[in-house]
Design an enzyme around this catalytic site. Sequence first.
Site, PDB file in Angstrom:
ATOM      1  N   ALA A   2       0.749  -1.107  -0.241  1.00  0.00           N
ATOM      2  CA  ALA A   2       0.084   0.442  -0.054  1.00  0.00           C
ATOM      3  C   ALA A   2       1.227   1.255   0.300  1.00  0.00           C
ATOM      4  O   ALA A   2       1.462   1.404   0.424  1.00  0.00           O
ATOM      5  CB  ALA A   2      -0.902   0.021   0.613  1.00  0.00           C
ATOM      6  N   TRP A  32       0.500   4.379   0.988  1.00  0.00           N
ATOM      7  CA  TRP A  32       0.761   4.858   2.946  1.00  0.00           C
ATOM      8  C   TRP A  32       1.701   4.088   3.970  1.00  0.00           C
ATOM      9  O   TRP A  32       2.043   4.822   5.092  1.00  0.00           O
ATOM     10  CB  TRP A  32      -0.727   5.563   2.756  1.00  0.00           C
ATOM     11  CG  TRP A  32      -1.787   3.862   3.205  1.00  0.00           C
ATOM     12  CD1 TRP A  32      -2.131   3.283   2.129  1.00  0.00           C
ATOM     13  CD2 TRP A  32      -1.044   2.738   4.334  1.00  0.00           C
ATOM     14  NE1 TRP A  32      -2.974   2.316   2.393  1.00  0.00           N
ATOM     15  CE2 TRP A  32      -2.666   2.101   3.738  1.00  0.00           C
ATOM     16  CE3 TRP A  32      -0.926   2.649   5.410  1.00  0.00           C
ATOM     17  CZ2 TRP A  32      -2.681   0.943   4.660  1.00  0.00           C
ATOM     18  CZ3 TRP A  32      -1.131   1.816   5.944  1.00  0.00           C
ATOM     19  CH2 TRP A  32      -1.778   0.253   5.633  1.00  0.00           C
ATOM     20  N   CYS A  33       1.863   3.324   3.181  1.00  0.00           N
ATOM     21  CA  CYS A  33       2.754   1.908   4.673  1.00  0.00           C
ATOM     22  C   CYS A  33       4.021   2.604   4.105  1.00  0.00           C
ATOM     23  O   CYS A  33       4.565   2.560   3.411  1.00  0.00           O
ATOM     24  CB  CYS A  33       2.196   0.769   4.202  1.00  0.00           C
ATOM     25  SG  CYS A  33       3.482  -0.060   4.544  1.00  0.00           S
ATOM     26  N   TYR A  34       4.449   2.719   5.792  1.00  0.00           N
ATOM     27  CA  TYR A  34       6.163   3.372   5.770  1.00  0.00           C
ATOM     28  C   TYR A  34       6.861   1.459   4.835  1.00  0.00           C
ATOM     29  O   TYR A  34       7.265   1.617   4.766  1.00  0.00           O
ATOM     30  CB  TYR A  34       5.795   3.534   7.358  1.00  0.00           C
ATOM     31  CG  TYR A  34       7.318   3.083   7.641  1.00  0.00           C
ATOM     32  CD1 TYR A  34       8.574   4.665   7.339  1.00  0.00           C
ATOM     33  CD2 TYR A  34       8.206   2.284   8.270  1.00  0.00           C
ATOM     34  CE1 TYR A  34      10.177   4.122   7.491  1.00  0.00           C
ATOM     35  CE2 TYR A  34       9.789   1.933   8.660  1.00  0.00           C
ATOM     36  CZ  TYR A  34      10.537   3.047   8.403  1.00  0.00           C
ATOM     37  OH  TYR A  34      11.673   3.545   8.214  1.00  0.00           O
ATOM     38  N   ASN A  92       6.769   1.307   1.672  1.00  0.00           N
ATOM     39  CA  ASN A  92       7.704   2.101   0.751  1.00  0.00           C
ATOM     40  C   ASN A  92       9.268   1.506   0.946  1.00  0.00           C
ATOM     41  O   ASN A  92      10.481   2.153   0.562  1.00  0.00           O
ATOM     42  CB  ASN A  92       7.855   3.877   1.517  1.00  0.00           C
ATOM     43  CG  ASN A  92       6.141   4.194   0.882  1.00  0.00           C
ATOM     44  OD1 ASN A  92       5.954   3.699  -0.022  1.00  0.00           O
ATOM     45  ND2 ASN A  92       5.594   4.977   2.311  1.00  0.00           N
TER      46      ASN A  92
END
Length: 484
Positions: A167, A169-171, A174
């Site tokens: 996703a 938005w997921c740290y 990324n």
Amino acid sequence: MVSSTKIKSVDFYRKIPRDLTEASLSGAGLSIVAALIMVFLFGMELSSYLEVSTTTAVIVDKSTDGDFLRIDFNISFPALSCEFATVDVSDVLGTNRLNITKTVRKFPIDPHLRSTGAEFHSGFATHNINHGEEIKQEFPDGAIPITSKSFETFSHHFPIFVVNFNAPWCYWSNRLKPSWEKAANIIKQRYDPETDGRVLLGNVDCTEEPALCRRNHIQGYPSIRIFRKGSDLREDHGHHEHESYYGDRDTDSIVKMVDELVAPIHPETHENLALDGKSNETATNLKKAPVTGGCRVEGYVRVKKVPGNLVIAAHSGPHSFDTSQMNMSHVVTHLSFGRMISPRLLTDMARLLPYLGLSHDRLDGKAFINEHEFGANVTIEHYLQIVKTEVITRRSGQEHSVIEEYEYTAHSSVAHTYNLPEAKFHFELSPMQILITENPKSFSHFITNLCAIIGGVFTVAGILDSIFHNTIRLVKKVELGKNI
């Protein structure tokens, strides 16, 4: 020798010759009534003797079972994956035990709470994972973007299909992306998808393909899944089977994992050359992925006898969760405190069961379902107040503890949270306990009462018969005097 005449002189029950007695209808009727009364009173006395008599008192808890309390539970979560389900315990003294596994078992279930497989082992989902050095350099996309349509095509074409469900938005997604793309480029050069065709690495953006992620029961991001050609047969209750990768996420580890998966596959025929080409390390990092999105959590924990919490939620250090999609609906199959009472003991002490509160399993069989009417980020809380009940029985003048159980009241509610939704059981023990003492009746007391009943009824009946008989005689004399 003492003569028989002297012995007869102490006879309390001297006999009247039958010729000197007179039977009457009134006496016969009174005798029948007296006999019926004796039988009735005998039955009442026998029932009272057999009945268990108890006294109840409230005293300060003097438990002899130590400073810890056992909690047994069996709770089903239709929308919580066993992959991330954890059991945590905390209390007001600062105890904080996370992800208890030694006494807890997890079984995958379907939305109808039916078991869909053997016990699930989480692997390294909650362990520290090496992501390598943080790479700020941009790498060309080596992994293929996957959609719902292309997923079916690729999973049927490539013997090994490795997918990164993530996703934006997921740290952690990324954090993985540079290593993943670099590894994908290395694998693409080493095993060209067009000329070699043994392996393909792909990316699925779960914000763009939510249906595909739900179908594969993705609840934590990122999730790396391995699909093998031919493993999409709908076996084991008709669910798609695949593996989850729980190893390190640096480029070298990902490449090494893929190399070992590809090694036993023939580059031309794509047939397996060996039964198992995975090293022990790779085999350890690969675990069977959950075949359904639900989980039954059962087992027991031991907690201190102070106010605390039993929490079941989704936790994993190297994963992120979309709290708006987490649903902590659950069905409590069993929840009790203290030692389990054996069925044999319950059978032996059946006469005492009506005197217990029968609230040791207050939540059993109850469902707490969130159909999204409460919105997102919902925690379901249960506030449990526990009191100990102890039953004491007396045998041969000595006291014996028979049953010790913990009964509780339960109040449930929902609360919105900014953190991960969870199922929370807050428990608080009362400093008092209920003491139920059995008061057995002695057999000598029963015999004494029985003699009193027989003698009393017989005597009263005799007095009434005498009064009735003498009254009739007196009336006859009066009538006779009038006639003269």
